[in-house]
Scaffold this motif. Sequence first.
Motif, PDB file in Angstrom:
ATOM      1  N   ASP A 133       0.499  -1.835   0.223  1.00  0.00           N
ATOM      2  CA  ASP A 133      -0.005   0.092   0.215  1.00  0.00           C
ATOM      3  C   ASP A 133       0.695   1.330   0.003  1.00  0.00           C
ATOM      4  OD1 ASP A 133      -1.872   2.140   0.396  1.00  0.00           O
ATOM      5  OD2 ASP A 133      -2.637   1.167   1.835  1.00  0.00           O
ATOM      6  N   ARG A 134       1.120   1.645  -0.758  1.00  0.00           N
ATOM      7  CA  ARG A 134       2.101   3.543  -1.374  1.00  0.00           C
ATOM      8  C   ARG A 134       0.472   3.976  -1.239  1.00  0.00           C
ATOM      9  NH1 ARG A 134       4.640   1.448  -6.754  1.00  0.00           N
ATOM     10  NH2 ARG A 134       5.939   3.573  -6.213  1.00  0.00           N
ATOM     11  N   SER A 135       0.122   4.158  -1.016  1.00  0.00           N
ATOM     12  CA  SER A 135      -1.272   5.876  -0.731  1.00  0.00           C
ATOM     13  C   SER A 135      -0.970   6.478   0.028  1.00  0.00           C
ATOM     14  CB  SER A 135      -2.338   5.085  -0.705  1.00  0.00           C
ATOM     15  OG  SER A 135      -2.540   4.468   1.337  1.00  0.00           O
ATOM     16  N   ARG A 136      -0.364   7.638  -0.461  1.00  0.00           N
ATOM     17  CA  ARG A 136       0.388   8.649   0.536  1.00  0.00           C
ATOM     18  C   ARG A 136      -0.363   9.611   0.751  1.00  0.00           C
ATOM     19  NH1 ARG A 136       3.736   7.454  -2.817  1.00  0.00           N
ATOM     20  NH2 ARG A 136       4.860   8.702  -3.764  1.00  0.00           N
ATOM     21  N   VAL A 137       0.123  10.756   1.526  1.00  0.00           N
ATOM     22  CA  VAL A 137      -0.149  12.130   0.338  1.00  0.00           C
ATOM     23  C   VAL A 137       0.663  13.176   0.578  1.00  0.00           C
ATOM     24  CG1 VAL A 137      -1.740  14.270   1.183  1.00  0.00           C
ATOM     25  CG2 VAL A 137      -2.897  12.166   1.224  1.00  0.00           C
ATOM     26  N   GLU A 138       0.927  13.768   0.008  1.00  0.00           N
ATOM     27  CA  GLU A 138       2.330  15.110   0.022  1.00  0.00           C
ATOM     28  C   GLU A 138       1.980  16.295  -0.369  1.00  0.00           C
ATOM     29  OE1 GLU A 138       5.859  13.323  -2.375  1.00  0.00           O
ATOM     30  OE2 GLU A 138       5.549  11.328  -1.069  1.00  0.00           O
ATOM     31  N   PHE A 139       3.222  17.242  -0.085  1.00  0.00           N
ATOM     32  CA  PHE A 139       2.316  18.825  -0.201  1.00  0.00           C
ATOM     33  C   PHE A 139       3.543  19.372  -1.260  1.00  0.00           C
ATOM     34  CE2 PHE A 139      -0.047  17.850   3.373  1.00  0.00           C
ATOM     35  CZ  PHE A 139      -0.923  18.832   3.702  1.00  0.00           C
ATOM     36  N   GLY A 140       2.964  19.037  -2.248  1.00  0.00           N
ATOM     37  CA  GLY A 140       4.390  19.458  -3.239  1.00  0.00           C
ATOM     38  C   GLY A 140       4.184  20.501  -4.279  1.00  0.00           C
ATOM     39  N   ARG A 167      -8.103  19.067 -15.155  1.00  0.00           N
ATOM     40  CA  ARG A 167      -6.947  18.428 -15.121  1.00  0.00           C
ATOM     41  C   ARG A 167      -5.793  18.855 -16.427  1.00  0.00           C
ATOM     42  NH1 ARG A 167      -9.439  13.107 -17.003  1.00  0.00           N
ATOM     43  NH2 ARG A 167     -10.457  13.502 -18.789  1.00  0.00           N
ATOM     44  N   ILE A 168      -5.328  17.806 -15.696  1.00  0.00           N
ATOM     45  CA  ILE A 168      -3.540  17.939 -16.210  1.00  0.00           C
ATOM     46  C   ILE A 168      -3.452  16.737 -16.987  1.00  0.00           C
ATOM     47  CG2 ILE A 168      -3.136  20.350 -14.922  1.00  0.00           C
ATOM     48  CD1 ILE A 168      -0.752  18.683 -13.728  1.00  0.00           C
ATOM     49  N   LEU A 169      -2.290  16.512 -17.953  1.00  0.00           N
ATOM     50  CA  LEU A 169      -1.336  15.730 -18.726  1.00  0.00           C
ATOM     51  C   LEU A 169      -0.174  16.189 -17.809  1.00  0.00           C
ATOM     52  CD1 LEU A 169      -2.079  13.202 -20.749  1.00  0.00           C
ATOM     53  CD2 LEU A 169      -0.641  14.219 -22.012  1.00  0.00           C
ATOM     54  N   GLU A 170      -0.416  14.988 -16.599  1.00  0.00           N
ATOM     55  CA  GLU A 170       1.418  15.651 -15.612  1.00  0.00           C
ATOM     56  C   GLU A 170       2.275  14.533 -16.409  1.00  0.00           C
ATOM     57  OE1 GLU A 170       4.655  14.744 -13.034  1.00  0.00           O
ATOM     58  OE2 GLU A 170       3.298  12.802 -13.975  1.00  0.00           O
ATOM     59  N   GLU A 198       0.157  11.097 -17.676  1.00  0.00           N
ATOM     60  CA  GLU A 198      -1.416  10.489 -17.636  1.00  0.00           C
ATOM     61  C   GLU A 198      -2.219  11.578 -16.939  1.00  0.00           C
ATOM     62  OE1 GLU A 198      -1.473   7.165 -14.800  1.00  0.00           O
ATOM     63  OE2 GLU A 198      -0.256   5.932 -15.843  1.00  0.00           O
ATOM     64  N   PRO A 199      -3.192  11.560 -17.675  1.00  0.00           N
ATOM     65  CA  PRO A 199      -4.271  12.895 -17.016  1.00  0.00           C
ATOM     66  C   PRO A 199      -4.406  13.104 -15.353  1.00  0.00           C
ATOM     67  CG  PRO A 199      -5.810  10.820 -18.258  1.00  0.00           C
ATOM     68  CD  PRO A 199      -3.953  10.826 -18.342  1.00  0.00           C
ATOM     69  N   ALA A 241      -2.864   3.583  -3.896  1.00  0.00           N
ATOM     70  CA  ALA A 241      -2.404   2.893  -3.278  1.00  0.00           C
ATOM     71  C   ALA A 241      -1.021   2.168  -4.394  1.00  0.00           C
ATOM     72  CB  ALA A 241      -3.305   1.318  -3.303  1.00  0.00           C
ATOM     73  N   ASN A 242      -0.867   2.280  -5.658  1.00  0.00           N
ATOM     74  CA  ASN A 242      -0.406   1.178  -7.054  1.00  0.00           C
ATOM     75  C   ASN A 242       1.134   2.774  -6.561  1.00  0.00           C
ATOM     76  OD1 ASN A 242      -1.634   3.186  -8.095  1.00  0.00           O
ATOM     77  ND2 ASN A 242      -2.542   2.208  -9.266  1.00  0.00           N
ATOM     78  N   GLY A 243       0.458   3.979  -5.538  1.00  0.00           N
ATOM     79  CA  GLY A 243       1.914   4.931  -6.216  1.00  0.00           C
ATOM     80  C   GLY A 243       1.936   5.842  -7.013  1.00  0.00           C
ATOM     81  N   LYS A 244       0.332   5.819  -8.009  1.00  0.00           N
ATOM     82  CA  LYS A 244       0.699   6.735  -9.129  1.00  0.00           C
ATOM     83  C   LYS A 244      -0.197   8.229  -8.174  1.00  0.00           C
ATOM     84  CE  LYS A 244      -0.115   2.915 -12.407  1.00  0.00           C
ATOM     85  NZ  LYS A 244      -0.434   3.052 -14.244  1.00  0.00           N
TER      86      LYS A 244
END
Length: 284
Positions: free
Chosen positions: A162-169, A188-191, A196-197, A235-238
């Motif tokens: 489980d790579r879910s998390r919250v970051e400020f940046g 929406r942006i294309l990162e 990915e959108p 959870a998948n880190g995306k």
Amino acid sequence: MAKVKMTIEAPAAHPDVLDVRDALEQVKDLFELLSEESDSETLAWNLTAASTNSPLTVEAEAVSLRPDIEVRGLATRRISEARRLFDTSGTTWERSAINGWSPKRRRVAVRLLKRNRQSVGRTRVEFLNFDGGDLVITPSNATGYLRRLDDNTLSPDYLIGDRSRVEFGSLEGEFIEVGADRGHPAFRILERKSREPVWCRVREALMDEFSNSLSIDDIWKQKRVRVRGEIQFAANGKIKKVFATAISHVAPRRMSIGEITDKDFTGGQDILDYLDKLREGELG
């Protein structure tokens, strides 16, 4: 007597909403962290004060369940043990700091820290009559503390699976759409890195500011923008979603021919000879 004051703020994603269940679970886990199973017959954390609004504030003091036992020293020791997990005063951290913890106490710490990354905001713990200083847990530093608890006594999935998390940046991307994300104003942006959108939600209080910063021409030309705010990872880190607090245009840098010209690129060879050798595979 050992006293503790705990303040729990709402998450940045919903600054006006502090879920009572998450807040009370956070309080419960903190005071479980400040005791061990062997203390159940002697040490208790007695509630002395509590707020009725957000942020939630709770105060408690260590009391003895047996009149013939003084628990001040025990409570101070438990505070010191818990604080060692969050110690950032040194350049390294010794795993031995929590080697004596029971598996249950480790699991409690994991629950508290994971909740701080997801459903509650900043958690501040003040240890009154204690020289160790206050403790502040944020969604960003909670991830580092969780890595310290990565141990064979815990499930390996709590960090790896489980790579879910919250970051400020901030992140950059191409502006591709304006719309609504689950009924909330968003764009929406294309990162740039993942291509990915990503939906970027905007709080209503900031709608006018964002409207003045963007135009329909930005969408048609898919201009590059930099978005700052709370970044949520799945959870998948995306990247799952961004709760945007600021946006700015990124102007592409114009380069001159002189900046990319390399006069020694062919090593002094005539350009036609160099190209012939390149085609024949004679270079290198």
